[in-house]
Design an enzyme around this catalytic site. Structure first.
Site, short mmCIF file in Angstrom:
data_model
loop_
_atom_site.label_atom_id
_atom_site.label_comp_id
_atom_site.label_asym_id
_atom_site.label_seq_id
_atom_site.Cartn_x
_atom_site.Cartn_y
_atom_site.Cartn_z
N ASP A 175 46.31 -19.30 20.95
CA ASP A 175 46.22 -18.48 19.75
C ASP A 175 46.03 -19.37 18.52
OD1 ASP A 175 46.17 -16.21 18.24
OD2 ASP A 175 48.34 -15.93 18.20
N TYR A 213 45.02 -19.63 14.16
CA TYR A 213 45.67 -19.24 12.90
C TYR A 213 44.58 -19.28 11.85
CZ TYR A 213 49.89 -19.45 9.82
OH TYR A 213 50.91 -19.21 8.93
N HIS A 217 46.03 -14.87 5.74
CA HIS A 217 47.28 -14.73 6.50
C HIS A 217 48.14 -15.98 6.34
CE1 HIS A 217 50.05 -13.81 9.77
NE2 HIS A 217 49.74 -14.93 10.36
N ARG A 235 57.50 -21.06 2.17
CA ARG A 235 57.42 -22.31 1.39
C ARG A 235 56.66 -22.02 0.10
NH1 ARG A 235 55.46 -23.33 6.34
NH2 ARG A 235 53.38 -23.02 5.46
N GLU A 263 50.53 -8.36 15.53
CA GLU A 263 49.52 -9.14 14.81
C GLU A 263 48.15 -8.67 15.27
OE1 GLU A 263 50.45 -13.35 15.27
OE2 GLU A 263 51.80 -13.25 13.55
N GLU A 315 44.54 -9.13 15.97
CA GLU A 315 43.70 -10.31 16.19
C GLU A 315 42.44 -9.98 16.98
OE1 GLU A 315 45.80 -13.74 17.53
OE2 GLU A 315 47.62 -13.25 16.41
N ASP A 342 49.15 -9.73 19.19
CA ASP A 342 50.09 -10.82 19.48
C ASP A 342 51.46 -10.39 18.95
OD1 ASP A 342 51.24 -13.31 19.99
OD2 ASP A 342 50.59 -14.13 18.07
N ARG A 372 59.99 -11.69 14.60
CA ARG A 372 60.06 -12.57 13.43
C ARG A 372 61.41 -13.25 13.26
NH1 ARG A 372 54.84 -13.38 12.88
NH2 ARG A 372 53.68 -11.49 12.38
N GLN A 406 61.46 -16.02 15.68
CA GLN A 406 60.49 -17.02 15.23
C GLN A 406 61.05 -17.90 14.11
OE1 GLN A 406 56.80 -15.22 13.94
NE2 GLN A 406 55.77 -17.18 13.62
N TYR A 463 61.11 -21.85 15.27
CA TYR A 463 59.77 -22.42 15.15
C TYR A 463 59.70 -23.89 14.76
CZ TYR A 463 59.01 -22.50 10.03
OH TYR A 463 59.05 -22.79 8.70
N LYS A 499 56.94 -15.16 20.68
CA LYS A 499 55.57 -14.69 20.87
C LYS A 499 55.23 -14.37 22.32
CE LYS A 499 53.76 -15.74 16.69
NZ LYS A 499 52.92 -14.86 15.91
N THR A 538 51.57 -9.95 25.12
CA THR A 538 50.36 -9.94 24.30
C THR A 538 49.47 -8.84 24.87
OG1 THR A 538 50.52 -12.34 24.05
CG2 THR A 538 48.41 -11.34 23.49
N THR A 546 46.18 -13.74 13.28
CA THR A 546 46.17 -12.49 12.52
C THR A 546 44.98 -12.44 11.56
OG1 THR A 546 48.56 -12.57 12.59
CG2 THR A 546 47.58 -11.03 11.01
N GLU A 591 53.46 -9.46 6.58
CA GLU A 591 52.69 -9.53 5.33
C GLU A 591 52.64 -8.19 4.62
OE1 GLU A 591 48.66 -11.69 5.53
OE2 GLU A 591 49.22 -11.33 7.59
CA CA Z 1 49.18 -14.80 16.39
#
Ligand code: CA
Length: 395
Positions: free
Chosen positions: A95, A97, A102, A111, A167, A169, A201, A205, A208, A212, A221, A225, A328, A342
């Protein structure tokens, strides 16, 4: 799939309607319905099969010959068809990004001082997913359990995931692979892509956020799927190719191994994506699924060719049937955000549904329905079918 009908290639093959399909060349395999038998063929072979299939469909619509009744027998309504298996058995799943919108949105939540990592405009970022938990549209999704550390003052707890998300995708399947140690040049990349599907996907959260660092997504994740039941071939998508994403003038150009004139001109895809939700209450009250977002694969920062070339650039061997997903697909606008993280801005702006309910993340009983289609004047509209899944409670 043609309109609301489905052509059974296995049946056509049995009745001798597919002349170019040589059973011996296929090693006697009878797996047309799984597509595996044709996925590793060359671009030319694929084109001739496509031509034959379109001939069968034309005979069906124009004449009342013997072939017509033969072909008709194998054309069944999509609604009456049950797709129990994924169209392709993937050995590997990766997968990416590739939506800069996104990546910027998610980055700014975690961040705020540095939303986009310094590598983003150089490296197509990705992670290795898990092929064994790929399921077909319509499969229930059991809420996973996982480590949650929402209270920083206390140790983590192992509980059913609280912030379950989807997500939206785009996925693509590798046709012919490459030998270990032999990268795929960017100019050749598209020859190795067989076709595309929709991918959800699913993401936990809360799990995650805790797991992560430092190696990226893992159990948040890989519990499931979902993919749509059809593969739309690259030949069918030809009229919907567009230039690669236009980078800001200050952005770096892709490094040479990811740069190709053809890819810059035609490497993008104009595929409309939509995400709907229908809660249990909505189903009970016969309220139609609610549209959460629309986005388009034109907005992806990296092309599918660049993703594949980058993946194989260290000599990693891609294999027929491998599933690669885009990450995503989000656009610039609020209603173009392809996941709830989001869309509800980490739960701070809940969605208001026509049933009077609100959603920050997914609740048990919620069904997520994804759709995709291509439209262009003068060309036949192409649908991707649906990619749906309903959340069922954790054990
Ligand atoms: Ca994904």
């Amino acid at each position: 799939m043609i309109g609301d009908q489905v052509l059974n290639l296995d049946g056509c093959f049995d009745d001798g309607l597919l002349e170019s399909a040589d059973p011996e060349a296929l090693g006697g395999r009878r797996i047309w319905s799984l597509l595996d038998g044709i996925m590793d063929s060359t671009v030319e072979e694929r084109r001739s099969l496509r031509q034959e299939v379109s001939n069968i469909l034309r005979i069906h619509s124009e004449s009342d010959s013997e072939s017509e009744s033969k072909a008709k027998k194998h054309l069944v309504s999509q609604a009456s068809s049950v797709f129990e298996d994924a169209p392709v058995v993937s050995l590997d799943y990766t997968d990416f990004y590739s939506s800069i919108f996104h990546a910027t949105n998610v980055g700014s939540m975690f961040r705020p001082d540095q939303p986009l990592m310094p590598n983003y405009k150089y490296v197509p970022i990705g992670y290795h997913g898990r092929a064994s938990s790929i399921v077909i549209s319509g499969t229930d999704i059991k809420r996973p359990r996982g480590q949650n550390r929402s209270d920083a003052e206390k140790p983590p707890v192992f509980i059913p995931a609280k912030n379950l998300d989807y997500e939206m995708e785009l996925g693509f399947f590798v046709g012919q692979g490459n030998e270990l140690g032999q990268p795929i040049p960017i100019g050749e990349a598209e020859k190795h892509i067989f076709g595309m599907c929709l991918v959800n996907d699913w993401s936990a959260r809360d799990v995650q956020a805790w797991e992560y660092q430092p190696l990226g997504p893992f159990l948040a994740k890989n519990f499931a799927t979902t993919i749509s039941p059809f593969v739309v071939t690259m030949e069918a998508l030809a009229p919907f190719r567009v230039p690669a994403f236009e980078r800001d003038p200050e952005d770096p150009q892709p490094l040479d191994y990811l740069r190709d004139e053809q890819n810059q001109k035609f490497g993008g895809l104009d595929i409309n994506l939509e995400v709907y939700i229908q809660t249990e209450k909505m189903r009970n009250e016969n309220i139609e699924p609610f549209l959460i977002s629309r986005s388009n694969t034109k907005d992806l920062y990296w092309t599918v060719g660049q993703m594949l070339t980058h993946h194989a650039s260290n000599g990693c061997n891609m294999q027929t049937g491998d599933l690669i997903a885009s990450g995503t697909v989000s656009g610039k606008e609020k209603d173009e955000r392809g996941c709830l993280l989001e869309r509800t801005w980490r739960g701070t702006e809940p969605l208001e549904l026509p049933s009077g309910e609100t959603r920050r993340f997914l609740e048990d009983g919620d069904e997520v329905i994804m759709k995709g289609y291509c439209e262009r004047e003068g060309f036949r509209r192409i649908g991707f079918g649906e990619c749906r899944g309903r959340i069922i409670p954790a054990d």
